[in-house]
Design a protein around this motif. Structure first.
Motif, PDB file in Angstrom:
ATOM      1  N   ASP A 130       0.861  -1.174   0.000  1.00 33.79           N
ATOM      2  CA  ASP A 130       0.000   0.000   0.000  1.00 33.79           C
ATOM      3  C   ASP A 130       0.900   1.228   0.000  1.00 33.79           C
ATOM      4  OD1 ASP A 130      -2.354   1.389  -0.095  1.00 33.79           O
ATOM      5  OD2 ASP A 130      -2.814   1.199   2.037  1.00 33.79           O
ATOM      6  N   LYS A 131       0.388   2.334  -0.527  1.00 31.83           N
ATOM      7  CA  LYS A 131       1.119   3.598  -0.501  1.00 31.83           C
ATOM      8  C   LYS A 131       0.386   4.557   0.418  1.00 31.83           C
ATOM      9  CE  LYS A 131       1.125   6.546  -4.033  1.00 31.83           C
ATOM     10  NZ  LYS A 131       0.709   7.854  -3.460  1.00 31.83           N
ATOM     11  N   LEU A 132       1.111   5.090   1.408  1.00 30.74           N
ATOM     12  CA  LEU A 132       0.531   6.028   2.347  1.00 30.74           C
ATOM     13  C   LEU A 132       0.439   7.420   1.742  1.00 30.74           C
ATOM     14  CD1 LEU A 132       2.408   4.911   5.610  1.00 30.74           C
ATOM     15  CD2 LEU A 132       0.290   3.989   4.602  1.00 30.74           C
ATOM     16  N   ALA A 133      -0.277   8.296   2.408  1.00 25.34           N
ATOM     17  CA  ALA A 133      -0.494   9.645   1.890  1.00 25.34           C
ATOM     18  C   ALA A 133       0.816  10.402   1.696  1.00 25.34           C
ATOM     19  CB  ALA A 133      -1.419  10.414   2.819  1.00 25.34           C
ATOM     20  N   ASP A 134       1.825  10.121   2.527  1.00 20.31           N
ATOM     21  CA  ASP A 134       3.099  10.832   2.401  1.00 20.31           C
ATOM     22  C   ASP A 134       4.018  10.214   1.357  1.00 20.31           C
ATOM     23  OD1 ASP A 134       4.013   8.511   3.587  1.00 20.31           O
ATOM     24  OD2 ASP A 134       4.907   9.489   5.339  1.00 20.31           O
ATOM     25  N   GLY A 135       3.529   9.183   0.657  1.00 17.92           N
ATOM     26  CA  GLY A 135       4.319   8.551  -0.397  1.00 17.92           C
ATOM     27  C   GLY A 135       5.073   7.313   0.038  1.00 17.92           C
ATOM     28  N   THR A 136       5.116   7.040   1.340  1.00 15.99           N
ATOM     29  CA  THR A 136       5.802   5.843   1.831  1.00 15.99           C
ATOM     30  C   THR A 136       5.063   4.590   1.371  1.00 15.99           C
ATOM     31  OG1 THR A 136       6.588   7.002   3.795  1.00 15.99           O
ATOM     32  CG2 THR A 136       6.570   4.602   3.891  1.00 15.99           C
ATOM     33  N   ILE A 137       5.825   3.609   0.929  1.00 15.37           N
ATOM     34  CA  ILE A 137       5.244   2.338   0.490  1.00 15.37           C
ATOM     35  C   ILE A 137       5.441   1.308   1.588  1.00 15.37           C
ATOM     36  CG2 ILE A 137       5.451   0.477  -1.199  1.00 15.37           C
ATOM     37  CD1 ILE A 137       6.397   2.797  -3.133  1.00 15.37           C
ATOM     38  N   VAL A 138       4.352   0.619   1.928  1.00 13.00           N
ATOM     39  CA  VAL A 138       4.370  -0.369   3.008  1.00 13.00           C
ATOM     40  C   VAL A 138       4.186  -1.760   2.410  1.00 13.00           C
ATOM     41  CG1 VAL A 138       3.317  -1.119   5.169  1.00 13.00           C
ATOM     42  CG2 VAL A 138       3.407   1.316   4.609  1.00 13.00           C
ATOM     43  N   THR A 254      -6.750  -8.818   3.303  1.00 14.99           N
ATOM     44  CA  THR A 254      -7.782  -8.096   2.557  1.00 14.99           C
ATOM     45  C   THR A 254      -7.215  -7.743   1.198  1.00 14.99           C
ATOM     46  OG1 THR A 254      -7.092  -5.921   3.402  1.00 14.99           O
ATOM     47  CG2 THR A 254      -8.801  -7.094   4.645  1.00 14.99           C
ATOM     48  N   ALA A 255      -8.096  -7.437   0.265  1.00 17.08           N
ATOM     49  CA  ALA A 255      -7.653  -7.071  -1.074  1.00 17.08           C
ATOM     50  C   ALA A 255      -7.356  -5.582  -1.148  1.00 17.08           C
ATOM     51  CB  ALA A 255      -8.729  -7.438  -2.089  1.00 17.08           C
ATOM     52  N   SER A 256      -6.476  -5.224  -2.076  1.00 10.82           N
ATOM     53  CA  SER A 256      -6.201  -3.803  -2.277  1.00 10.82           C
ATOM     54  C   SER A 256      -7.466  -3.076  -2.731  1.00 10.82           C
ATOM     55  CB  SER A 256      -5.083  -3.614  -3.311  1.00 10.82           C
ATOM     56  OG  SER A 256      -5.430  -4.202  -4.554  1.00 10.82           O
ATOM     57  N   MET A 257      -8.372  -3.784  -3.412  1.00 13.87           N
ATOM     58  CA  MET A 257      -9.633  -3.163  -3.811  1.00 13.87           C
ATOM     59  C   MET A 257     -10.445  -2.737  -2.599  1.00 13.87           C
ATOM     60  SD  MET A 257     -11.487  -4.626  -7.206  1.00 13.87           S
ATOM     61  CE  MET A 257     -11.521  -6.349  -6.736  1.00 13.87           C
ATOM     62  N   LEU A 258     -10.408  -3.535  -1.539  1.00 18.12           N
ATOM     63  CA  LEU A 258     -11.130  -3.136  -0.330  1.00 18.12           C
ATOM     64  C   LEU A 258     -10.511  -1.889   0.277  1.00 18.12           C
ATOM     65  CD1 LEU A 258     -13.257  -3.527   1.830  1.00 18.12           C
ATOM     66  CD2 LEU A 258     -11.736  -5.147   2.983  1.00 18.12           C
ATOM     67  N   ARG A 259      -9.182  -1.795   0.260  1.00 12.66           N
ATOM     68  CA  ARG A 259      -8.553  -0.573   0.763  1.00 12.66           C
ATOM     69  C   ARG A 259      -8.947   0.634  -0.088  1.00 12.66           C
ATOM     70  NH1 ARG A 259      -4.416  -4.426   1.606  1.00 12.66           N
ATOM     71  NH2 ARG A 259      -3.219  -3.847  -0.251  1.00 12.66           N
ATOM     72  N   ASP A 260      -9.097   0.417  -1.399  1.00  8.45           N
ATOM     73  CA  ASP A 260      -9.578   1.498  -2.265  1.00  8.45           C
ATOM     74  C   ASP A 260     -10.985   1.926  -1.864  1.00  8.45           C
ATOM     75  OD1 ASP A 260      -7.257   1.545  -3.804  1.00  8.45           O
ATOM     76  OD2 ASP A 260      -8.029   0.119  -5.271  1.00  8.45           O
ATOM     77  N   VAL A 261     -11.848   0.961  -1.614  1.00  6.39           N
ATOM     78  CA  VAL A 261     -13.225   1.260  -1.217  1.00  6.39           C
ATOM     79  C   VAL A 261     -13.244   2.024   0.105  1.00  6.39           C
ATOM     80  CG1 VAL A 261     -15.404   0.242  -0.432  1.00  6.39           C
ATOM     81  CG2 VAL A 261     -14.272  -0.660  -2.476  1.00  6.39           C
ATOM     82  N   GLU A 262     -12.455   1.575   1.054  1.00 11.84           N
ATOM     83  CA  GLU A 262     -12.449   2.207   2.371  1.00 11.84           C
ATOM     84  C   GLU A 262     -11.912   3.626   2.323  1.00 11.84           C
ATOM     85  OE1 GLU A 262     -10.276  -0.779   4.504  1.00 11.84           O
ATOM     86  OE2 GLU A 262     -12.106  -1.762   5.219  1.00 11.84           O
ATOM     87  N   ARG A 263     -11.091   3.920   1.332  1.00 11.00           N
ATOM     88  CA  ARG A 263     -10.578   5.288   1.155  1.00 11.00           C
ATOM     89  C   ARG A 263     -11.489   6.138   0.271  1.00 11.00           C
ATOM     90  NH1 ARG A 263      -4.750   3.078   0.859  1.00 11.00           N
ATOM     91  NH2 ARG A 263      -5.288   2.493  -1.265  1.00 11.00           N
ATOM     92  N   GLY A 264     -12.494   5.509  -0.326  1.00  7.54           N
ATOM     93  CA  GLY A 264     -13.360   6.233  -1.231  1.00  7.54           C
ATOM     94  C   GLY A 264     -12.767   6.424  -2.610  1.00  7.54           C
ATOM     95  N   ASP A 265     -11.783   5.589  -2.980  1.00  7.18           N
ATOM     96  CA  ASP A 265     -11.111   5.701  -4.266  1.00  7.18           C
ATOM     97  C   ASP A 265     -11.811   4.852  -5.327  1.00  7.18           C
ATOM     98  OD1 ASP A 265      -9.230   7.335  -3.107  1.00  7.18           O
ATOM     99  OD2 ASP A 265      -7.729   5.757  -2.844  1.00  7.18           O
ATOM    100  N   ALA A 266     -11.444   5.080  -6.571  1.00 10.57           N
ATOM    101  CA  ALA A 266     -11.899   4.216  -7.657  1.00 10.57           C
ATOM    102  C   ALA A 266     -11.266   2.832  -7.496  1.00 10.57           C
ATOM    103  CB  ALA A 266     -11.521   4.821  -9.002  1.00 10.57           C
ATOM    104  N   THR A 267     -11.942   1.810  -8.010  1.00  6.00           N
ATOM    105  CA  THR A 267     -11.428   0.446  -7.925  1.00  6.00           C
ATOM    106  C   THR A 267     -11.186  -0.123  -9.321  1.00  6.00           C
ATOM    107  OG1 THR A 267     -13.512  -0.797  -8.066  1.00  6.00           O
ATOM    108  CG2 THR A 267     -12.923   0.151  -5.908  1.00  6.00           C
ATOM    109  N   GLU A 268     -10.578  -1.297  -9.352  1.00  4.64           N
ATOM    110  CA  GLU A 268     -10.359  -2.017 -10.609  1.00  4.64           C
ATOM    111  C   GLU A 268     -11.410  -3.105 -10.807  1.00  4.64           C
ATOM    112  OE1 GLU A 268      -5.823  -1.910 -11.946  1.00  4.64           O
ATOM    113  OE2 GLU A 268      -6.125  -3.169 -10.177  1.00  4.64           O
ATOM    114  N   ALA A 269     -12.604  -2.876 -10.285  1.00  2.00           N
ATOM    115  CA  ALA A 269     -13.654  -3.894 -10.353  1.00  2.00           C
ATOM    116  C   ALA A 269     -13.957  -4.307 -11.788  1.00  2.00           C
ATOM    117  CB  ALA A 269     -14.918  -3.385  -9.671  1.00  2.00           C
ATOM    118  N   GLU A 270     -14.018  -3.351 -12.689  1.00  2.00           N
ATOM    119  CA  GLU A 270     -14.350  -3.666 -14.083  1.00  2.00           C
ATOM    120  C   GLU A 270     -13.284  -4.555 -14.709  1.00  2.00           C
ATOM    121  OE1 GLU A 270     -16.365  -4.141 -17.304  1.00  2.00           O
ATOM    122  OE2 GLU A 270     -17.192  -2.719 -15.840  1.00  2.00           O
TER     123      GLU A 270
END
Length: 312
Positions: A130-138, A254-270
């Protein structure tokens, strides 16, 4: 070998960071905001396999690309691909190889049409990031596998040069003899993991605790039926390993898509669920009206519709 990493998000930042730390000739293709962040803060990766802290990170914007690269590592989101292909116009030369690490398979058709199949390798990675808001990759676990391979018409020496460039760079890189099979298998895994954790808004362990193992298995088997009809059934050891991970009691996965959903971001569902669903025939599932894949995709489409309505 001149390597262009498209994107410095979670995947591109991780593998590009490892390559740069190993002394490879790496440049990141990024937007201005991310480039400024890299100039100001460098690139930081927190990983159980060893942290990376790079103060100097070469980056470029599309308009400033000077000459073709030998290898382009494509790590953008599926929805960004059309714009990214435009950005790569001056980066792709007669001997350039493109190694995409996108999920699913739809992107291969687009890349083949734009640049020619001889330029496009097959590729996939298994890594939880995951990439944090400050750009750090975890980096969340100790797995960072990257596989790639020939699909059609590639020069053997050129592909071996890619293997040599990726070897010994701090992650597991493998030249696969059957990369399309591996890509289908990963697709089944992420469609199941992404579909079920987004549908339930919970980790694998939470779904198991709620008595949902049968739903997980049904979804995996539905995805497997689609792959089987396409000529890429999951190999039995792979199937067993995936189901063990996807039904592990107490798992925090958990999937990265779920993290996208929890942040309110677009997902790769399609790209991950929708394209798989579009390839399905009625006989691929015993009860098409009760398809877990269709339910999971509809759930994410409803999320996307609400997001568009609330964030026009």
């Amino acid at each position: 070998m001149r390597i262009l990493i498209v994107g410095a998000g979670a995947v591109g930042g991780y593998f590009g960071g490892r390559l740069l730390a190993a002394g490879r000739d790496v440049t990141f293709l990024v937007r201005a905001a991310r480039g400024q962040q890299l100039s100001d803060r460098g690139l930081q990766v927190r990983s159980p396999l060893g942290n990376i802290n790079l103060d100097r990170v070469p980056w470029v914007q599309a308009a400033d690309i000077q000459g073709a690269y030998d290898l382009i590592l494509l790590s953008c989101k599926a929805g960004q691909l059309p714009g990214v292909m435009d950005d790569l116009t001056h980066a792709v030369g007669p001997s350039t190889l493109i190694l995409p690490l996108l999920n699913g398979l739809r992107h291969l058709d687009a890349l083949d049409q734009r640049f020619g199949a001889a330029h496009v390798l097959g590729g996939k990675c298994f890594v939880s990031l995951d990439k944090l808001a400050d750009g750090t990759i975890v980096h969340f676990n100790e797995r960072d596998d990257l596989s790639f391979g020939v699909r059609a018409g590639h020069d053997g020496a050129q592909v071996q040069a890619v293997a040599d460039a990726l070897a010994g760079a701090g992650f597991t890189a493998q030249l696969s003899p059957d990369i399309t099979q591996e890509m289908w298998e990963k697709w089944m895994f992420i469609a199941t993991g992404g579909g079920i954790t987004c549908l339930m808004r919970a980790s694998v362990g939470d779904v198991v605790a709620a008595g949902g193992v049968d739903l997980i298995c049904d979804l995996f088997e539905e995805c497997s039926a689609i792959a089987r009809r396409a000529g890429y059934p999951p190999r039995e050891p792979v199937r067993e390993a995936f189901l063990q991970v996807l039904t592990q009691p107490g798992s925090a996965l958990t999937a990265s898509m779920l993290r996208d959903v929890e942040r309110g971001d677009a997902t790769e569902a399609e790209h991950v669920l929708g394209d798989l669903l579009a390839r399905r025939l009625p006989e691929d599932v015993e009860t098409p009206d009760r398809s877990v894949l269709r339910l999971a995709f509809t759930h994410l489409q409803a999320y996307a519709a609400r997001r568009r309505r609330e964030q026009p």
